[in-house]
Structures are given as C-alpha cells and as structure tokens.
Scaffold this active site. Structure first.
Site, PDB file in Angstrom:
ATOM      1  CG  ASP A 115      -1.853   1.052   1.235  1.00  0.00           C
ATOM      2  OD1 ASP A 115      -1.697   2.027   0.556  1.00  0.00           O
ATOM      3  OD2 ASP A 115      -3.110   0.930   1.876  1.00  0.00           O
ATOM      4  CG  MET A 116       2.312   2.525  -3.738  1.00  0.00           C
ATOM      5  SD  MET A 116       4.132   2.152  -3.080  1.00  0.00           S
ATOM      6  CE  MET A 116       4.232   0.672  -4.220  1.00  0.00           C
ATOM      7  CG  ASN A 123      -0.299   2.809 -13.626  1.00  0.00           C
ATOM      8  OD1 ASN A 123      -0.750   3.576 -14.296  1.00  0.00           O
ATOM      9  ND2 ASN A 123      -0.991   1.735 -12.892  1.00  0.00           N
ATOM     10  CB  SER A 171      -3.568  13.285 -14.643  1.00  0.00           C
ATOM     11  OG  SER A 171      -4.847  13.601 -14.977  1.00  0.00           O
ATOM     12  CE1 TYR A 205      -5.217  11.332  -9.628  1.00  0.00           C
ATOM     13  CE2 TYR A 205      -5.808  12.984 -11.364  1.00  0.00           C
ATOM     14  CZ  TYR A 205      -5.349  11.671 -10.917  1.00  0.00           C
ATOM     15  OH  TYR A 205      -4.746  11.022 -12.075  1.00  0.00           O
ATOM     16  CE  LYS A 211      -1.958  11.936 -11.021  1.00  0.00           C
ATOM     17  NZ  LYS A 211      -1.226  10.667 -10.957  1.00  0.00           N
TER      18      LYS A 211
END
Length: 300
Positions: free
Chosen positions: A95-96, A122, A177, A190, A194
């Site tokens: 689990d990152m 990823n 993304s 999010y 990124k």
C-alpha cells in the site's frame, strides 16, 4: 482576439503538438525482450494492461499493488502471454500510503529480477468526481493522503531505484494526468499531487542529463480513461449518464505508455477526445478562455 480565431489557433496547436510528440518516436518491441521491469498499481486498469503488453514482449516483471487476489490473476495472465519461457514474473503486495514499503518494493524487485531496467510509476488514489474544496478537516486529510500516495511514494520509489537504474542506464516512466494542465473544479488535491510530480521529475530529468547518466524519464499525460475505478466513480456521481463520457480504452493507453517509455520519449499524451486536447493546448494560449470552456463542458 475573436472567439473563432482563438479556436482556430487551439486546433492548430493540437495538430502541431501531435506532430511534435509522435514524429520520430522509435519503438522497437525487441528492446523489451529480457528487460527487468517494475510496475506499480498493476492489479487493474492501465497498470494491468501495461503488464500484459510488457509480458507479450518478453519482459521480466515484478508487479505491485494493494490487492493480492488481483495481482495473482494478472501474474498468471502475464505468464500465459509471455513468449519467453525463462521470463520471471513475481509480485509484492504494498500500500503506497505506507512510505516505508517503497524501499521493500524496490529491494524485492531487484532481488527477484537481478537488477532493474524500467521503473513504471503508475499507482494513484483516484478522486471522487467534484469533491469541492471547502478547507474542511476532510479536505486536509485527503490532501495528506493523496500527496503521500500520488507524489511522495513516487519520489521514494524512484530514489530507492536510482542506484540500480544508473547501472543499467534504465528508464523511468511516471503516469501523470491532463488534470495537471486543466484546472477542473472538484479535484484540487489530485491536481496538486500531479503538479508536484511534474515539477519533481522535470528537474530530475534535467539532472540525469547534466550528469550524463543515460537514464531517461518519460512523462505520461493520461486523459480520461475507462478504467474500472474511474467508471465506478463516475457511476457513483453521475448515475446512468456516466456512459455518456467518451473515455479512452485502457489497453490502448497502456500500449502508448509502454511504447513511449521504451523509446525514451520525453513526454506522451495518451489517447483522448478532441475536447480534452483543445482544452490542454488552449490553456497555453488563453487560460481564461480555457477555464470558461472547462466549466461549460463539465457543469453545463
């Protein structure tokens, strides 16, 4: 500048960018044979499809994700797809958000593969659509979690892997993304993760060149893609209209990433609808107009 002229310039930018990004890319599947590859977030979606593509080309693989049952299924599929009877296929559950696990993942991969040639970063915590920022405690909690998973884990993994990639003059690919280029309301955390990712790996790429390491770093700008998690989130927020979204095929997107990574491409924009392409490149010409079109596209 009139609206029509701006739109014409935007469309021209899309065409020019396409030609610049995809012309001259030299991808040879033979370059993948026997390569030692680690893929994170490989139990489903784009990561799973990348694993299958690499397996078909004869790579040795280590896959990691949180769900062991799905990882086992992907590994078995890769074994069947591989033309290489001596290829190694292994997995490690991680689990990152547990950053200390990143060192363990790299050690396991290097031990299993006897080195490392390609690191594909990823994994991601995909946001629920239109989760607005109010400065709440939940917003702040999500910020900490997302930055750990979507950014800090990437940095940790790349850092632990770097000594091995320097030896092999290897490749790093990080899956980002177009949200980093298009400020869409409801995905602030999010998008922030990124931006951080692009900033860090952009500098690292320059440093690899300055030090003449031979290590390449490929930025993979992914647009809306119909992965299992994305479709679940859309159906939860949009109901039956979720099927109206024009999302790219994960299998196609995964192959585009694999090809760009192996070819040591600087950056790749994966398959997307024309609206997304226009918004991305219009943002470079007229950010205000791009914002207005984004609001209209997503909120009517």
């Amino acid at each position: 500048m009139g609206y029509g002229l701006k739109m014409s310039l935007a469309l021209s930018a899309v065409v020019i960018a396409y030609l610049l990004m995809y012309s001259g890319t030299k991808f040879d599947p033979a370059d993948v044979q026997d390569k030692k590859v680690l893929i994170t977030g490989a139990s489903s979606g784009i990561g799973k499809q990348m694993a299958c593509h690499f397996a078909k080309m004869g790579a040795n693989l280590v896959l990691t994700a949180r769900r062991e049952n799905l990882l086992k299924e992907v590994i078995e599929k890769c074994k069947k797809l591989s033309p290489n009877p001596t290829a190694s296929h292994a997995y490690i559950v991680a689990d990152m958000k547990e950053l200390e696990k990143t060192k363990e993942v790299i050690k396991f991969s290097v031990d299993s593969l006897k080195g490392l040639d390609i690191l594909v970063l990823n994994h991601a915590r995909i946001p629920k659509m239109f989760d607005m920022w109010f400065g709440s405690q939940q917003n702040l909690t999500d910020l900490a979690t997302d930055m750990d998973i979507n950014f800090r884990a990437y940095v940790h993994l790349a850092s632990h892997a770097l000594p091995h990639l320097l030896k092999s003059k290897g490749r790093i690919a990080f899956v980002s993304s177009v949200a980093e280029k298009i400020p869409i309301p409801g995905v602030a955390v999010y998008t922030a993760s990124k931006h951080a990712m692009q900033g860090f790996f952009g500098v690292l790429r320059q440093e690899m060149v300055m030090r003449n390491t031979g290590v390449s770093i490929t930025s993979c700008m992914v647009a809306g893609t119909g992965t299992e998690q994305v479709m679940e989130n859309l159906q939860e927020s949009e109901g039956e209209t979720a099927m109206d979204f024009h999302l790219a095929d994960p299998t196609v997107v995964a192959l585009e990433i694999v090809q760009a990574t192996v070819a040591r491409q600087y950056e790749v924009y994966t398959s997307s609808d024309i609206l997304t392409s226009i918004l991305v490149f219009l943002g470079k010409i007229s950010p205000e107009l791009a914002d207005q079109l984004t609001m209209k596209a997503f909120f009517g």
